[in-house]
Each structure stands twice: as C-alpha cells, then as structure tokens.
Design an enzyme around this catalytic site. Sequence first.
Site, short mmCIF file in Angstrom:
data_model
loop_
_atom_site.label_atom_id
_atom_site.label_comp_id
_atom_site.label_asym_id
_atom_site.label_seq_id
_atom_site.Cartn_x
_atom_site.Cartn_y
_atom_site.Cartn_z
N ARG A 220 29.17 67.28 19.56
CA ARG A 220 29.22 66.40 18.40
C ARG A 220 30.26 66.93 17.41
NH1 ARG A 220 27.32 63.20 21.14
NH2 ARG A 220 25.37 62.07 20.97
N HIS A 268 35.86 60.22 22.46
CA HIS A 268 34.43 60.29 22.81
C HIS A 268 34.19 59.63 24.18
CE1 HIS A 268 30.16 60.65 20.94
NE2 HIS A 268 30.10 60.73 22.26
P1 NDP Z 1 20.04 69.46 26.63
O1 NDP Z 1 18.97 69.17 25.64
O2 NDP Z 1 19.71 69.30 28.08
O3 NDP Z 1 20.55 70.96 26.43
C1 NDP Z 1 20.76 71.51 25.18
C2 NDP Z 1 21.04 73.00 25.35
O4 NDP Z 1 21.37 73.55 24.06
C3 NDP Z 1 19.83 73.78 25.86
O5 NDP Z 1 20.24 74.77 26.77
C4 NDP Z 1 19.27 74.42 24.59
O6 NDP Z 1 18.59 75.64 24.79
C5 NDP Z 1 20.55 74.69 23.83
N1 NDP Z 1 20.28 74.87 22.40
C6 NDP Z 1 19.73 73.97 21.54
N2 NDP Z 1 19.62 74.52 20.32
C7 NDP Z 1 20.10 75.78 20.42
C8 NDP Z 1 20.24 76.83 19.49
N3 NDP Z 1 19.85 76.73 18.22
N4 NDP Z 1 20.76 78.00 19.94
C9 NDP Z 1 21.15 78.14 21.24
N5 NDP Z 1 21.04 77.16 22.17
C10 NDP Z 1 20.53 75.99 21.75
O7 NDP Z 1 21.29 68.56 26.24
P2 NDP Z 1 22.42 67.98 27.19
O8 NDP Z 1 22.99 69.11 27.96
O9 NDP Z 1 21.93 66.81 27.94
O10 NDP Z 1 23.47 67.44 26.10
C11 NDP Z 1 24.03 68.28 25.12
C12 NDP Z 1 24.74 67.45 24.06
O11 NDP Z 1 25.96 66.90 24.59
C13 NDP Z 1 23.99 66.21 23.58
O12 NDP Z 1 23.01 66.55 22.63
C14 NDP Z 1 25.10 65.36 23.01
O13 NDP Z 1 25.27 65.64 21.64
C15 NDP Z 1 26.33 65.81 23.77
N6 NDP Z 1 26.87 64.74 24.62
C16 NDP Z 1 28.16 64.34 24.43
C17 NDP Z 1 28.70 63.36 25.22
C18 NDP Z 1 30.11 62.93 25.06
O14 NDP Z 1 30.50 61.91 25.63
N7 NDP Z 1 30.92 63.64 24.32
C19 NDP Z 1 27.92 62.71 26.28
C20 NDP Z 1 26.59 63.22 26.41
C21 NDP Z 1 26.10 64.19 25.59
P3 NDP Z 1 17.23 75.71 25.64
O15 NDP Z 1 17.66 75.46 27.08
O16 NDP Z 1 16.76 77.07 25.43
O17 NDP Z 1 16.34 74.63 25.12
C1 OXD Z 2 25.71 60.79 24.42
C2 OXD Z 2 27.09 60.48 24.04
O1 OXD Z 2 25.01 61.50 23.68
O2 OXD Z 2 27.71 59.60 24.67
O3 OXD Z 2 25.28 60.31 25.49
O4 OXD Z 2 27.63 61.11 23.13
#
Ligand code: NDP
Ligand code: OXD
Length: 305
Positions: A220, A268
């Site tokens: 983000r 994006h």
């Molecule tokens: P997940 O919820 O599967 O994974 C999030 C990861 O971040 C987990 O490993 C979690 O740790 C870790 N995490 C969260 N908070 C912290 C913290 N405070 N300190 C350290 N680690 C942390 O999310 P996704 O992998 O599915 O997606 C990640 C992000 O990608 C989405 O939230 C979205 O914003 C972005 N995204 C962007 C897209 C784009 O087109 N640019 C498309 C899709 C998503 P733990 O495993 O320990 O819970």
């Molecule tokens: C998502 C994105 O969160 O597209 O799926 O950013």
Amino acid sequence: MTLLVVVPDRNNDKLMMKLQQLLPQYNVVLWREGIDCSEVTFVLAWNAPSYLWPQLPKLLAISSYGAGVDSLLKQSLPDVPIARIVDPQLADNMSDYVLHAIGYFKLRFSQYQQHKTAAIWKPRRAKTGTHVGILGLGNLGQAVAKKLSSVGFSVSGWSRSEKNIEGVCCYAGAETLHKMVSDVDYLVCLLPLTPQTRGILNQTLFQKMPIGSVIVNVARGEHLNETDLLAALDDGQLSGAALDVFTTEPLPTEHLFWQQPNILLTPHISAVTNIDSACGQIADNYLRIKLGKTLCNQIDQSLGY
Ligand code: NDP
Ligand code: OXD
C-alpha cells in the site's frame, strides 16, 4: 438474502454475470445511489461509500473484493465478519511482478532507459547482489519468496509471528526488522496496512539498508514515506524503487515520482483480482453465511488483516 455488489467506478458486467451464474436462485444486485438495501445480507465491497453501512439492517457478512482490507477497516462498519480474497492466481501474478521489478534494476534496465533518451551506448554487467528481503510472509509474501528462491535469489523474510519456510531465512517481530534489512540488495513490501506498518518504509529503515539497495513496494502507498524515499534516492542511500501503489491513486500528474528516472512506476497492477477465481470464493462465502457457517479467509479485525 440479497448479495449487494458495491465496486463503484468500473464496469461490473462480467462480475455480475459470473456471480449470478454461480448463484442462479439468489438475488445478486449491483449497488447504485438510492437503492433499497433493507434485504441485503452480504456485501461485496471495494471502495464502497461510507454512508452505505448504516443502511444495511440485515447485514451478516462483508467480503473485500481484494486481498487487502485496509480501506474497508478505515470505515465505521457494522459488527459482522469480513472475508478477503486469497487466490493462488493472485499470488502468481504478484510473484511475476516482483521478479521482473527486481530484474529491471538488477540488469540495469533503469539506467539504459535513461541512456536511451541521450543515445548513450554504455554496456555494463548486471548487478551481482541476489539477496532479497520480504516484509510480510503471508499468502503473497510466501509465494514471492518461493518464486525468487526457485530462480536463485537468496531470500529473507519478516513477519509478526515465527515462521519456518524452506529456503527462506525467517525473522519475526519488530525487534528483528533492522537486522533483517541490514544486508539485503532488494527489499519488497508485502505487508497489510495497519497502524503498526504504516510508514514502515522510511528514512530510519533506509539507513539500515546497504547503500545502493532497491525497494519494491507492492503493498500500500501509505507504507512508504514518499519524502524520505526521494531524499534516499537523491543521496544514493537507495539506487532505485519499484512502486505499484501510492498514497494518492491515481498518482497526481504533478507528483515528483513521475519525473524520477530511478523509480519504476506502475498503476496498481501487480496483482489484480481475477474475476473467475474470486467469484467462486465470494459465492461460496455467501452460501456459507446463509447456512450459518463461518467465512473462508476471514480476517482478524483486531489485527487489522
Ligand atoms: P496476508 O495477511 O496473507 O499476510 C500478511 C503478512 O504480513 C503476514 O505474514 C503477517 O505476519 C505480516 N505482518 C502483518 N503485520 C505485521 C507486523 N506488524 N510486523 C511484521 N509482519 C506483519 O496478506 P497477503 O500476503 O495476502 O497481502 C499482503 C498485502 O498486499 C495486502 O494487505 C494488500 O495491501 C497488498 N496487495 C496489493 C496488491 C497490488 O495489486 N498491489 C494486490 C493484493 C494485495 P503473520 O504471518 O505473522 O500474521
Ligand atoms: C488488493 C489490491 O488488495 O488489489 O487485492 O490491492
């Protein structure tokens, strides 16, 4: 039991057709201003207007139409469970994007693009660094880690809870962050946006990274302090950045990022929700709620992801 689709400002014909095909005997309705929402039990939302939520007396669940839920959680929502999209196809797309973004800097395409404007012929070997750090080892972070590791990168990853992932050097918890980034050549952000992760890509972090490293932000825009990035690119602390997400989207035409030669900028698109696979999950969750079951891919609202 109406499923209301609230994904404004885009053509939703295919989405509506697909959902209606999967749920032929149920009421799937596309939101528009002034519509009667009194029978809505399930909302599929992306950038829904905040005034929608108090109009839903029978709401039982919400599904994000993306992997992220930060924009939903910013709003004052009814107290119902929330699901998000978790899709191997999305993870594949993200892995491809990150691999190519890293390749762009590793093979110095960024410099050759600049040379091209002045007809400069200056061949150089690819950069040798192969250590990639990934912030976030969730659905997307782990897929990216596996892809990079399969093509010979050495991968470290950072998450909130401890992980044990083959081929990945795993770090967990805030106190390990600076150690994890201290010898990476590329740092990829795949964290959810929460109060703990907002602004995490900032000057303090950049200074802990090796001089000349590169960041890739595909999570983000608000993870990145944009002013700190420009300063770090200016003074050579970082040699480049691949950015797919921005604090303001679309990125305003006057934004300084457009003019930066060492920023690779995309609108994006690193992992766009796939209608076919997403609709299966959404229809399934709609039916689960109807049967009184828990949602698949439900987020933990107390963690914010
Ligand atoms: P997940 O919820 O599967 O994974 C999030 C990861 O971040 C987990 O490993 C979690 O740790 C870790 N995490 C969260 N908070 C912290 C913290 N405070 N300190 C350290 N680690 C942390 O999310 P996704 O992998 O599915 O997606 C990640 C992000 O990608 C989405 O939230 C979205 O914003 C972005 N995204 C962007 C897209 C784009 O087109 N640019 C498309 C899709 C998503 P733990 O495993 O320990 O819970
Ligand atoms: C998502 C994105 O969160 O597209 O799926 O950013």
